[in-house]
Design an enzyme around this catalytic site. Sequence first.
Site: not given
Length: 231
Positions: A174-175
């Site tokens: 999710g970065d």
Amino acid sequence: MKASELVALDAAVGPGGLDAEAAVAQLRAADPVLGRTLERAGPFALERKRAPTLFYALAEAITHQQLSGRAARTIFGRVVELFPRTRGGPTPEQVLAATDEALRGAGLSRAKVASLRDLAEKAASGAIPTLAEARRLDDEAVIEQLSSVRGIGRWTAEMLLIFHLGRPDVLPLGDYGVRKGYALAFRKRALPTPAELAKRGERWRPYRTVATWYLWRALELPAVRKGAPGG
């Protein structure tokens, strides 16, 4: 996370005693497209962060959420200064005893005060591991336990795994920086979905932390000339 915030370790050894040269060589062999970014970015140079306790590391992480690095450091410094006679930063018990007014006066938002108190309660009760205990847990167990704290999600736990525990095989799907770096490194018009990133990341095991660092570095490299293959 910006690669410019990372400082070089010893040239040969990465987090947790990782043999960086062997990791980079394996990544190049497993994924030649990623290998081009490895070549352009140079030696692996991720520095592990130090914290006296897991509580301290997570309190700092909560403070840093949605703030610039400089502002967050200033606010966290004020929080620490509320407890001047404590070595190694504030304890959970001290945070629980502090008033909301004192914590808000240091610059914390109401939401962060609530998160910090929840963290302190769970740390004091033993609901989350100590730093020594976390070192003995596998990655998913650490993520599961830390994510029980208000305001701490998977991403924050993954950053702790990478920078404090030195785990070699973490890929934060999710970065934004990882996803943007992937799009640049692989010449994609759109950011990859977490599923797409996870699928490609299977090639990078057991060194997905190293791949992650190079994807962060891709954000700072000069643009690849047009016409280069994307893989």
